[in-house]
Scaffold this motif. Structure first.
Motif, PDB file in Angstrom:
ATOM      1  N   VAL A 213      -9.962  -3.366   8.357  1.00 38.85           N
ATOM      2  CA  VAL A 213     -10.216  -3.748   9.750  1.00 38.85           C
ATOM      3  C   VAL A 213     -10.414  -5.250   9.920  1.00 38.85           C
ATOM      4  O   VAL A 213     -10.664  -5.713  11.038  1.00 38.85           O
ATOM      5  N   ALA A 214     -10.302  -6.028   8.834  1.00 37.59           N
ATOM      6  CA  ALA A 214     -10.546  -7.468   8.940  1.00 37.59           C
ATOM      7  C   ALA A 214      -9.608  -8.121   9.958  1.00 37.59           C
ATOM      8  O   ALA A 214     -10.049  -8.902  10.811  1.00 37.59           O
ATOM      9  N   TRP A 215      -8.333  -7.814   9.896  1.00 39.60           N
ATOM     10  CA  TRP A 215      -7.382  -8.434  10.822  1.00 39.60           C
ATOM     11  C   TRP A 215      -7.569  -7.931  12.252  1.00 39.60           C
ATOM     12  O   TRP A 215      -7.607  -8.736  13.197  1.00 39.60           O
ATOM     13  N   PRO A 216      -7.709  -6.618  12.466  1.00 41.08           N
ATOM     14  CA  PRO A 216      -8.021  -6.180  13.848  1.00 41.08           C
ATOM     15  C   PRO A 216      -9.327  -6.768  14.372  1.00 41.08           C
ATOM     16  O   PRO A 216      -9.415  -7.140  15.542  1.00 41.08           O
ATOM     17  N   PHE A 217     -10.344  -6.872  13.507  1.00 42.41           N
ATOM     18  CA  PHE A 217     -11.621  -7.423  13.944  1.00 42.41           C
ATOM     19  C   PHE A 217     -11.453  -8.870  14.385  1.00 42.41           C
ATOM     20  O   PHE A 217     -12.068  -9.313  15.368  1.00 42.41           O
ATOM     21  N   ALA A 218     -10.647  -9.622  13.657  1.00 39.85           N
ATOM     22  CA  ALA A 218     -10.426 -11.022  14.025  1.00 39.85           C
ATOM     23  C   ALA A 218      -9.802 -11.134  15.415  1.00 39.85           C
ATOM     24  O   ALA A 218     -10.013 -12.126  16.117  1.00 39.85           O
ATOM     25  N   ARG A 219      -9.049 -10.113  15.824  1.00 39.13           N
ATOM     26  CA  ARG A 219      -8.472 -10.106  17.170  1.00 39.13           C
ATOM     27  C   ARG A 219      -9.492  -9.673  18.223  1.00 39.13           C
ATOM     28  O   ARG A 219      -9.326  -9.972  19.407  1.00 39.13           O
ATOM     29  N   LEU A 220     -10.536  -8.957  17.786  1.00 37.03           N
ATOM     30  CA  LEU A 220     -11.518  -8.414  18.733  1.00 37.03           C
ATOM     31  C   LEU A 220     -12.833  -9.174  18.683  1.00 37.03           C
ATOM     32  O   LEU A 220     -13.871  -8.661  19.105  1.00 37.03           O
ATOM     33  N   VAL A 221     -12.796 -10.409  18.188  1.00 44.14           N
ATOM     34  CA  VAL A 221     -14.033 -11.158  18.017  1.00 44.14           C
ATOM     35  C   VAL A 221     -14.728 -11.413  19.354  1.00 44.14           C
ATOM     36  O   VAL A 221     -15.941 -11.633  19.405  1.00 44.14           O
ATOM     37  N   ARG A 222     -13.985 -11.350  20.448  1.00 48.80           N
ATOM     38  CA  ARG A 222     -14.604 -11.580  21.761  1.00 48.80           C
ATOM     39  C   ARG A 222     -15.630 -10.502  22.099  1.00 48.80           C
ATOM     40  O   ARG A 222     -16.465 -10.698  22.978  1.00 48.80           O
ATOM     41  N   PHE A 223     -15.574  -9.360  21.420  1.00 48.27           N
ATOM     42  CA  PHE A 223     -16.563  -8.305  21.660  1.00 48.27           C
ATOM     43  C   PHE A 223     -17.856  -8.537  20.870  1.00 48.27           C
ATOM     44  O   PHE A 223     -18.785  -7.739  20.963  1.00 48.27           O
ATOM     45  N   PHE A 224     -17.892  -9.602  20.081  1.00 49.48           N
ATOM     46  CA  PHE A 224     -19.099  -9.962  19.331  1.00 49.48           C
ATOM     47  C   PHE A 224     -19.506 -11.393  19.691  1.00 49.48           C
ATOM     48  O   PHE A 224     -19.521 -12.280  18.845  1.00 49.48           O
ATOM     49  N   PRO A 225     -19.857 -11.605  20.955  1.00 45.30           N
ATOM     50  CA  PRO A 225     -20.273 -12.940  21.392  1.00 45.30           C
ATOM     51  C   PRO A 225     -21.652 -13.270  20.830  1.00 45.30           C
ATOM     52  O   PRO A 225     -22.289 -12.435  20.175  1.00 45.30           O
TER      53      PRO A 225
END
Length: 454
Positions: free
Chosen positions: A135-147
């Motif tokens: 999930v590292a690559w998908p997480f890098a795309r969803l970093v906006r959900f971890f402000p």
């Protein structure tokens, strides 16, 4: 006629004479070793505190805790080298960062050990590491959900929830013991903390950067004078030895334990994301999506490798991020040197035995300071959050409240199913889940209003 430039490239330049970025410059060997040792000195106590806290909570003997310390240092060094130098396009952010055992995993590991045993702890860790790499690559795309409102809450709870572990090391874990919270134990701990405070106020340069290590050494010396040390098991330990894979037996994978450790991996990702982006900014090499994904994938690799070697999941260490800012040394080769030194230390079981034999009040006092610094890092992140005209205050307040429930009322969830206690019974995982869900609810799941037509 074309002439050839025979001028020798300056240090820190590529063969064509173009100056390299400071991150890619390699200092002279002697200076490189000193800078690497400095990074180790800054993070060492925080790194080894994790196996000491977990080993004590799990009731492990000194020899076994020594093995955990050695494995912990070995994996920290390995992942630090990977983060600094990289492995192709898969792993490593290629910035001056140092990895070390994450406090995030301690409480869930203790809970899993009590419910399922040590093989389940390390089986869940292996599974969570694989999950992290996937999930590292998908997480890098969803970093906006971890402000910052989510990341700051998570890191703050990590520090606050571990204070009790440090107090147990200082006072003792058994209230019926005559030595529990004795004046010798409390006085020794207070003296170590006072020394750290004084050095923090007056020390300068390298001395100021190693106040934790100095406090550890001074406290150990004082405890020896007070007759509170016992290094009898050190003589039986080997000078050299490799980590012992699957030391506690074949790994087991209870679903609730695996889910809990996967949540821990996401929290570690949230931690590392904040630190990696900070290092990118201060070194002048911003972290893009690809660099972030490689850095997070290295965290996942650390989880699986730690599960095999009975170590602990790693994350980017805040102390070393601060050291890069303080010294201005941006070369990633300095942290690679630190990683090699950590690997060497991890291959010396006698050293691990010495550390595991350090008096509880000494380890507890320096851990108390380290845990407080972790909480401060989270508070500083929360200070960047805008609280005006939005629900961020509600997110932080509710997440911190839910996260502290297992600390102030540790038996509250005793009658709940084991899967619930493992996932929600840990301060860190419960706080992150609440912060993440509330952030989604308030800021990402809003109903769009349709434009009215006349």
């Amino acid at each position: 006629m074309t002439t050839t430039d025979t001028t020798e490239a300056a240090p820190g330049a590529d063969p064509a004479g173009t100056a390299k970025h400071p991150v890619d410059q390699r200092p002279p060997l002697a200076r490189l070793g000193a800078l690497g040792a400095q990074h180790v000195a800054v993070m060492y106590t925080g790194c080894v505190a994790v196996p000491l806290v977990f080993g004590a909570a799990a009731g492990l003997d000194t020899a076994t805790i020594g093995l955990l310390v050695a494995a912990d240092l070995f994996i920290a060094g390995l992942i630090t080298v990977v983060q600094s130098l990289g492995i192709g396009r898969l792993f490593g952010v290629r910035l001056p960062v140092v990895a070390g055992a994450s406090f995030t995993a301690v409480t869930p590991m203790i809970t899993i050990e009590g419910e399922y045993g040590l093989p389940a702890v390390y089986g869940a860790m292996i599974a969570a590491g694989v999950f992290g790499m996937l999930v590292a690559w998908p997480f890098a795309r969803l970093v906006r959900f971890f402000p910052p409102v989510v990341r700051g809450t998570a890191v703050t709870v990590i520090g606050l929830s571990l204070v009790g572990k440090a107090v147990d090391l200082i006072a003792g874990s058994d209230p019926s013991d005559p030595d529990y919270a004795s004046m010798d134990r409390l006085g020794l701990a207070a003296g170590v903390v006072a020394l750290i405070v004084v050095l923090t106020r007056f020390a300068r340069g390298f001395l100021a950067q190693t106040v934790i290590l100095i406090g550890l050494l001074a406290g150990t010396g004082a405890s020896a004078v007070m007759g509170m040390t016992d290094f009898g098991s050190v003589s039986g330990a080997d000078w050299f030895g490799a980590p012992d894979p699957f030391h506690f037996g074949a790994p087991e994978f209870p679903p609730a334990a695996v889910v809990s450790m996967c949540v821990v991996m996401l929290v570690i990702f949230a931690e590392s994301t904040a630190y990696l982006m900070s290092v990118g900014e201060m070194t002048g090499r911003p972290v893009g999506r690809a660099e972030l994904a490689r850095g997070l994938a290295a965290d996942g690799l650390a989880g699986s490798a730690a599960g095999v070697t009975t170590s602990f999941p790693d994350t980017v260490f805040a102390q070393n991020v601060s050291l890069v800012r303080m010294t201005g040394v941006r070369s990633r080769f300095t942290t690679a040197a630190a990683g090699l030194l950590l690997i060497a230390l991890g291959l010396m079981p006698k050293l691990g035995e010495i550390i595991a034999s350090l008096p509880g009040p000494v380890i507890g006092s320096v851990s108390l300071v380290m845990f407080a610094m972790v909480a401060l890092t989270g508070i500083r992140t929360l200070s960047q959050v805008d609280y005006d005209g939005n629900e961020n205050g509600t997110i932080v307040a509710l997440a911190l409240s839910v996260g502290m429930i297992p600390v102030v009322a540790p038996t509250l969830y005793d009658d709940f199913p084991s899967w619930f206690r493992i996932i929600a019974g840990g301060s860190i995982s419960s706080a992150v889940i609440v912060a993440f869900v509330l952030n989604l609810f308030f800021h990402h799941l809003t109903v769009r209003r349709t434009k009215e037509h006349a």
